[in-house]
Design an enzyme around this catalytic site. Sequence first.
Site, PDB file in Angstrom:
ATOM      1  N   ALA A   1      19.560  -4.954  -0.085  1.00  0.00           N
ATOM      2  CA  ALA A   1      19.921  -3.770   0.692  1.00  0.00           C
ATOM      3  C   ALA A   1      21.213  -3.230   0.069  1.00  0.00           C
ATOM      4  O   ALA A   1      22.315  -3.658   0.418  1.00  0.00           O
ATOM      5  CB  ALA A   1      20.114  -4.149   2.149  1.00  0.00           C
TER       6      ALA A   1
ATOM      7  N   SER B   1      29.185  -2.222   4.451  1.00  0.00           N
ATOM      8  CA  SER B   1      28.064  -3.083   4.066  1.00  0.00           C
ATOM      9  C   SER B   1      26.909  -2.874   5.043  1.00  0.00           C
ATOM     10  O   SER B   1      26.867  -1.844   5.737  1.00  0.00           O
ATOM     11  CB  SER B   1      28.518  -4.544   4.041  1.00  0.00           C
ATOM     12  OG  SER B   1      27.526  -5.359   3.473  1.00  0.00           O
ATOM     13  N   ASN B   2      25.987  -3.806   5.126  1.00  0.00           N
ATOM     14  CA  ASN B   2      24.872  -3.701   6.080  1.00  0.00           C
ATOM     15  C   ASN B   2      24.501  -5.096   6.564  1.00  0.00           C
ATOM     16  O   ASN B   2      25.154  -6.073   6.204  1.00  0.00           O
ATOM     17  CB  ASN B   2      23.693  -2.984   5.417  1.00  0.00           C
ATOM     18  CG  ASN B   2      23.266  -3.693   4.145  1.00  0.00           C
ATOM     19  OD1 ASN B   2      22.852  -4.853   4.178  1.00  0.00           O
ATOM     20  ND2 ASN B   2      23.413  -3.024   3.005  1.00  0.00           N
ATOM     21  N   HIS B   3      23.419  -5.196   7.332  1.00  0.00           N
ATOM     22  CA  HIS B   3      23.105  -6.455   8.027  1.00  0.00           C
ATOM     23  C   HIS B   3      22.265  -7.440   7.199  1.00  0.00           C
ATOM     24  O   HIS B   3      21.818  -8.450   7.742  1.00  0.00           O
ATOM     25  CB  HIS B   3      22.348  -6.152   9.320  1.00  0.00           C
ATOM     26  CG  HIS B   3      23.148  -5.341  10.288  1.00  0.00           C
ATOM     27  ND1 HIS B   3      24.254  -5.833  10.927  1.00  0.00           N
ATOM     28  CD2 HIS B   3      23.009  -4.057  10.697  1.00  0.00           C
ATOM     29  CE1 HIS B   3      24.764  -4.896  11.712  1.00  0.00           C
ATOM     30  NE2 HIS B   3      24.030  -3.799  11.589  1.00  0.00           N
ATOM     31  N   SER B   4      22.019  -7.166   5.935  1.00  0.00           N
ATOM     32  CA  SER B   4      21.144  -8.064   5.177  1.00  0.00           C
ATOM     33  C   SER B   4      21.783  -9.447   5.038  1.00  0.00           C
ATOM     34  O   SER B   4      22.958  -9.579   4.705  1.00  0.00           O
ATOM     35  CB  SER B   4      20.874  -7.478   3.785  1.00  0.00           C
ATOM     36  OG  SER B   4      20.184  -8.423   3.008  1.00  0.00           O
TER      37      SER B   4
END
Length: 402
Positions: free
Chosen positions: A276, A209-212
């Site tokens: 994102a 995943s990512n930091h959004s």
Amino acid sequence: MRLSGKRIILGISGSIAAYKSASICRLLISEGAEVQVVMTESAIQFITPLTLSVLSKNPVATGMVRPDQTWENHIEKGLWADLILVAPASAQTLSAFAEGRCENLLQAVFLSARCPVMVAPAMDHDMYLHPSTSHNLAVLKSRGTLVLDTVTGELASGLYGEGRMQEPETILERVCLHFSNRNLPLSGKTILLSAGPTREPIDPVRFISNHSTGKMGIALAQALQESGAHVILVAGPLQRPVPKGIEHVPVETAAQMLMECLRYFPGCDGAIMSAAVADYRPVNPHDQKLKKNGAELNLNLEPTADILATLGQQKSANQVLVGFALETENELEHAQSKLERKNLDLIVLNSLRDVGAGFGTDTNKVTLLFRDKKTVEFPLLSKDETARRIVDSFIPLINANA
Ligand code: PMT
């Protein structure tokens, strides 16, 4: 009186929640609305037309032919109303609306209506969660019907769960909000918004995943709603609550986000994609938790579909499409290339090189790039103010297409 001069058809279909329609009718009248009631045959089993006729101060229509053998003019009713409110809307009535059936007066009025239609579903938990009902609600939403959420609670069956109709006071507030929004710049417009990260499973306990956090997306949802739009928010896991009145479609993966965006986009006037989205996902997610054995582990990744580019290919001439670009170098050049490649009307550039911009912060610093090569740069602002400025630039694009 917030509904002074407003003409509302109150449609009542067969559900135990029909007893609450009397309160809805009384509340609408107390806010100054003129109300005509249309009941289905099954609704009459739950509450008498006499009760609704006394409360609405109007005759109640129950069939295509009146008791005196004259014709009940459904076309006239559809044209008379400023809003058709169907509360309760049973599973059967929702299915008939979604399929365009015309088997009773309420269905005929729905088909003839030129005004907005709001439905307040009411049914048992399992019926509400059945894929057919979800499908019918999604079809209606994609065509612009305003669908109120149900609430979780005790149901007439004795079960506890989803499917209870909203309380009359809440329904009244939604009706008032609908009319108070009508003179705003995005009144009557439905906007698709994506937000948050996606999660691409590696195994049942791990994901890429990512930091959004969804902060930028929630701020946009609010700004769009304050401008009068009906907002459909397709979002990955969010770290912020979704404001009331926003239609929230939760998803996890890029594939789910694509599916939901494709479902709703055709019924929307425009879309803003602030999510994102993961660009890659594991090729074959493991069914069972991967055990560590001390050796190196290689993951095979494959690209996900580009949702924004797919919408860009499908966009019709009267839809406006806005994308985001999150860059770390050659920002303007990369954003310009995304604008062109994905067939966008506007792209919102934010750079991780700017302190206070991007993931997780309460602030952002963005530059807007338009199709005609115009650029507008904003200073570091709160995400709420950034969202308002993006929406202010979005409104003329939407209105140019109206
Ligand atoms: O959620 P916050 O913590 O508030 O953070 C906000 C944010 C940084 C996530 C937001 O401001 C932002 O920049 N969102 C876009 C992030 C991104 O994925 O940018 P991108 O340049 O990789 O993608 C370009 C555009 O294509 C984006 O509109 C994205 O939604 C879309 N995209 C990308 C990949 C993909 N597979 N499908 C897509 O639709």
